[in-house]
Design a protein around this motif. Structure first.
Motif, PDB file in Angstrom:
ATOM      1  N   THR A 204       0.829  -1.151  -0.084  1.00 21.03           N
ATOM      2  CA  THR A 204      -0.028  -0.072   0.047  1.00 21.03           C
ATOM      3  C   THR A 204       0.997   1.208   0.135  1.00 21.03           C
ATOM      4  OG1 THR A 204      -1.840  -1.201   1.297  1.00 21.03           O
ATOM      5  CG2 THR A 204      -1.850   1.279   1.266  1.00 21.03           C
ATOM      6  N   GLU A 205       0.841   2.094  -1.384  1.00 22.39           N
ATOM      7  CA  GLU A 205       1.854   3.223  -1.198  1.00 22.39           C
ATOM      8  C   GLU A 205       0.935   4.284  -2.094  1.00 22.39           C
ATOM      9  OE1 GLU A 205       4.798   3.662  -0.116  1.00 22.39           O
ATOM     10  OE2 GLU A 205       5.383   1.787   0.622  1.00 22.39           O
ATOM     11  N   THR A 206      -0.162   4.511  -1.637  1.00 19.59           N
ATOM     12  CA  THR A 206      -1.049   5.582  -2.304  1.00 19.59           C
ATOM     13  C   THR A 206      -1.361   6.643  -1.316  1.00 19.59           C
ATOM     14  OG1 THR A 206      -3.014   4.433  -1.762  1.00 19.59           O
ATOM     15  CG2 THR A 206      -2.094   3.463  -3.359  1.00 19.59           C
ATOM     16  N   ILE A 207      -1.738   7.823  -2.344  1.00 24.33           N
ATOM     17  CA  ILE A 207      -2.437   8.954  -1.565  1.00 24.33           C
ATOM     18  C   ILE A 207      -4.036   8.434  -1.149  1.00 24.33           C
ATOM     19  CG2 ILE A 207      -3.454  11.217  -1.739  1.00 24.33           C
ATOM     20  CD1 ILE A 207      -1.046  11.761  -3.534  1.00 24.33           C
ATOM     21  N   GLY A 208      -4.310   8.597   0.054  1.00 26.36           N
ATOM     22  CA  GLY A 208      -5.651   8.128   0.293  1.00 26.36           C
ATOM     23  C   GLY A 208      -5.412   6.900   1.285  1.00 26.36           C
ATOM     24  N   GLN A 209      -4.592   6.418   1.294  1.00 25.16           N
ATOM     25  CA  GLN A 209      -4.139   5.221   2.279  1.00 25.16           C
ATOM     26  C   GLN A 209      -4.934   4.083   2.409  1.00 25.16           C
ATOM     27  OE1 GLN A 209      -4.704   7.341   6.282  1.00 25.16           O
ATOM     28  NE2 GLN A 209      -2.797   8.240   6.425  1.00 25.16           N
ATOM     29  N   ALA A 210      -5.352   3.616   1.149  1.00 25.59           N
ATOM     30  CA  ALA A 210      -5.733   2.432   0.837  1.00 25.59           C
ATOM     31  C   ALA A 210      -5.443   1.802  -0.522  1.00 25.59           C
ATOM     32  CB  ALA A 210      -7.276   2.384   0.929  1.00 25.59           C
ATOM     33  N   GLY A 211      -5.836   0.583  -0.762  1.00 26.71           N
ATOM     34  CA  GLY A 211      -5.457   0.002  -2.235  1.00 26.71           C
ATOM     35  C   GLY A 211      -4.228  -0.592  -2.303  1.00 26.71           C
ATOM     36  N   ASP A 212      -3.812  -1.320  -3.439  1.00 26.30           N
ATOM     37  CA  ASP A 212      -2.765  -2.112  -3.752  1.00 26.30           C
ATOM     38  C   ASP A 212      -1.776  -0.922  -4.713  1.00 26.30           C
ATOM     39  OD1 ASP A 212      -3.911  -4.188  -2.501  1.00 26.30           O
ATOM     40  OD2 ASP A 212      -5.168  -4.363  -4.251  1.00 26.30           O
ATOM     41  N   GLY A 213      -0.753  -0.841  -3.931  1.00 24.86           N
ATOM     42  CA  GLY A 213       0.528   0.079  -4.838  1.00 24.86           C
ATOM     43  C   GLY A 213       1.539  -0.749  -5.561  1.00 24.86           C
ATOM     44  N   ALA A 214       2.609  -0.092  -5.298  1.00 21.04           N
ATOM     45  CA  ALA A 214       3.929  -0.989  -6.027  1.00 21.04           C
ATOM     46  C   ALA A 214       4.800  -1.210  -4.889  1.00 21.04           C
ATOM     47  CB  ALA A 214       4.467   0.121  -6.778  1.00 21.04           C
ATOM     48  N   GLY A 215       5.511  -2.480  -5.229  1.00 24.86           N
ATOM     49  CA  GLY A 215       6.505  -2.841  -4.131  1.00 24.86           C
ATOM     50  C   GLY A 215       7.677  -2.036  -4.179  1.00 24.86           C
ATOM     51  N   PRO A 216       8.133  -1.848  -2.769  1.00 25.87           N
ATOM     52  CA  PRO A 216       9.478  -1.211  -2.652  1.00 25.87           C
ATOM     53  C   PRO A 216      10.816  -1.954  -3.413  1.00 25.87           C
ATOM     54  CG  PRO A 216       8.865  -2.067  -0.640  1.00 25.87           C
ATOM     55  CD  PRO A 216       7.758  -2.231  -1.540  1.00 25.87           C
ATOM     56  N   ALA A 217      11.957  -1.317  -3.344  1.00 24.25           N
ATOM     57  CA  ALA A 217      13.090  -1.832  -3.969  1.00 24.25           C
ATOM     58  C   ALA A 217      13.309  -3.153  -3.245  1.00 24.25           C
ATOM     59  CB  ALA A 217      14.306  -0.626  -3.735  1.00 24.25           C
ATOM     60  N   GLY A 218      13.339  -3.338  -1.952  1.00 24.13           N
ATOM     61  CA  GLY A 218      13.723  -4.426  -1.260  1.00 24.13           C
ATOM     62  C   GLY A 218      12.890  -5.715  -1.718  1.00 24.13           C
TER      63      GLY A 218
END
Length: 525
Positions: A120-134
């Protein structure tokens, strides 16, 4: 007929498979699996009933549950990757069970759930975002266990997946129509005819047809697409055509949950003691869930919604905008973003990163209505895989999420694709679905797909601000770094960026950082 397995059946399946000789003991071996099944149950809730109902919303919600489920050993997640481990970040070609899995795997299994990597990496604090570098995925396409031939792949975000597939379907249709029209014209005029392969204003080479009519010589000189002229919109190398293919590959490779449609019914392809881990209906549900994800947006659009709420509802609207975490831009910020967009076009970035492309087809269908984007080998008559029993939704209306409401009034359905005055869907993905030569700085040690080690699909920029790090392997920690890494066909734009004055560079980056992912937290969340 594919079944929906319950916990007792899974235990029986494990017992049935005890007679099989696996290459190595699993992380939890067969005897331990039977013991585990006495007090535990699989976590998966199969989607066969929902798919049979042919209700898009029911199927979408079941796919949502699958996306968030942290599968366990009784579900068949992972596989024995050595040293008692079920998951690995490094492909293990040194182990017979990994090397001999059916079908082959090029990575992992990496994790026990989709949202381990798609965070979860979005504005709005919900949903499915993108994975971090790790959480970059490490692959071994040659399956040789030679680390110099390993490649890394940056986890993509999953917003708006229906748009690129429908766009690819229309582009593929138009390219193939050019071939047929050229053959007809060559036959009618009895002469050699050449035509550009152009769709949506994008050039993909040219075709030449030489008579005679009955056995014409057809020469396709494709550029940025394979000679079959099928546009494949997914993966960094543009080698996956459909959301379904993307989904089943992720189940199989990343989670170690073997889809029946890949491994076969009642087949334990990864030696973990469990069969029929992902049914055909499960993958249909995941496909429609991914396809039904909201589109990316921009700070300018979100700021406009804040202004609309304020204009119509005063202080109550302001409070609601704050609750929704909608940004509030200053006039200076808005002006900078708009200047940056002009610079983006002026230096040639938009030649490949097309700001918007229109599509006529508004209905996403699973299975696809286009034969090049579906599997015709599945058993007929089943909902979700039979074209006559397709599950569909309108991409400009039916997405469940990101409905900006005030009371009982819909202010904007931000999750759905917009329409233009002609009724076409607007796909603002900042891409062209074309492969490009990107120069030696972005070349890999191996050529994964045969397209070229430095050839990549134009990365769509929608959602850019929320999806650092950048590029195929996550090497760029900032947008500026990613631009500087460009070469090959994009050299002139890269050089133009480097020549920009600091003020103009600031405006360009303001525009790019304006491309965001937004997911409003709903009551169900």
């Amino acid at each position: 007929m594919y079944r929906k397995f319950k916990a007792p059946y899974v235990a029986l399946a494990i017992i049935t498979l005890l007679s099989a000789k696996h290459n190595q003991a699993a992380v939890v071996d067969d005897i331990e699996l039977i013991e585990l099944a006495k007090s535990s149950t699989p976590l998966i809730e199969h989607c066969d009933n929902q798919v049979t109902s042919q209700s898009f919303i029911d199927v979408f919600e079941c796919g949502d549950e699958l996306f968030e489920t942290r599968f366990n050993a009784l579900d068949g997640v992972g596989m024995d990757v050595g040293d008692g481990n079920r998951f690995t970040r490094v492909p293990r070609a040194d182990l017979n069970n990994w090397l001999n899995s059916t079908p082959n795997r090029s990575t992992g299994p990496n994790a026990e759930a989709c949202n381990v990597c798609h965070t979860t990496e979005t504005i709005g604090q919900a949903g499915d975002g993108a994975g971090p570098a790790g959480l970059n995925v490490i692959r071994d396409p040659k399956r040789a266990g030679i680390t110099a031939q390993f490649i890394q792949r940056n986890t993509p975000h999953l917003f708006g997946m229906a748009g690129p597939q429908l766009l690819a379907e229309e582009m593929t249709t138009e390219l193939k129509q050019i071939v047929e029209l050229t053959k007809q014209q060559s036959c009618r005029l009895n002469q050699t005819i050449s035509r550009p392969l152009r769709t949506k204003g994008i050039e993909f080479g040219f075709i030449t047809v030489e008579p005679p009519c009955l056995s014409p010589t057809v020469t396709i000189n494709a550029e940025g697409v394979k000679n079959d002229l099928v546009i494949r919109p997914f993966q960094w190398k543009g080698n996956v055509a459909s959301v379904r293919q993307f989904s089943r590959g992720a189940f199989h490779n990343e989670l170690g949950m073997s889809p029946v449609e890949m491994v076969g019914e009642d087949v334990d392809g990864d030696f973990d003691g469990v069969i029929n881990e992902i049914t055909i209906a499960d993958n249909t549900a995941m496909t429609l869930y991914l396809a039904g994800q909201p589109r990316p947006t921009s700070l300018l659009e979100l700021d406009q919604i804040r202004h609309e709420l304020t204009r119509r509802f005063g202080e109550a609207g302001v409070n609601h905008a704050n609750e929704l975490l909608l940004p509030q831009l200053t006039r200076r910020q808005r002006d900078s973003i708009r200047r940056g967009e002009r610079i983006f076009h002026d230096i040639g970035c938009a030649d490949c990163h097309r700001s918007q492309i229109m599509i006529k087809q508004l209905t996403f269908s699973e299975p696809s209505r286009h034969p090049d984007f579906r599997d015709d080998t599945f058993p007929s008559g089943q909902p979700g895989i039979d074209p006559d029993k397709a599950i569909t939704f309108d991409i400009t209306r039916d997405q469940p999420d990101n409905k900006i409401e005030f009371g009982n009034q819909l202010i904007k359905h931000l999750g759905a694709f917009e329409k233009d005055p002609q009724g076409r869907a607007i796909v603002r993905m900042y891409g062209d679905l074309k492969l490009h030569e990107m120069g030696p700085r972005l070349a890999e040690g191996i050529d994964e797909t045969g397209a070229g080690s430095s050839v990549w699909m134009t990365k769509e920029l929608w959602g850019l601000a929320n999806t650092a790090p950048y590029l195929h392997d996550g090497r760029a920690t900032t947008i500026e770094e990613a631009i500087i890494e460009h070469g090959g066909e994009s050299t002139s734009s890269q050089q133009a960026f480097l020549r920009l004055e600091n003020r103009m560079r600031h405006d360009l980056l303001a525009f790019l950082n304006n491309l965001v992912l937004y997911f409003v937290e709903s009551e169900e969340d």
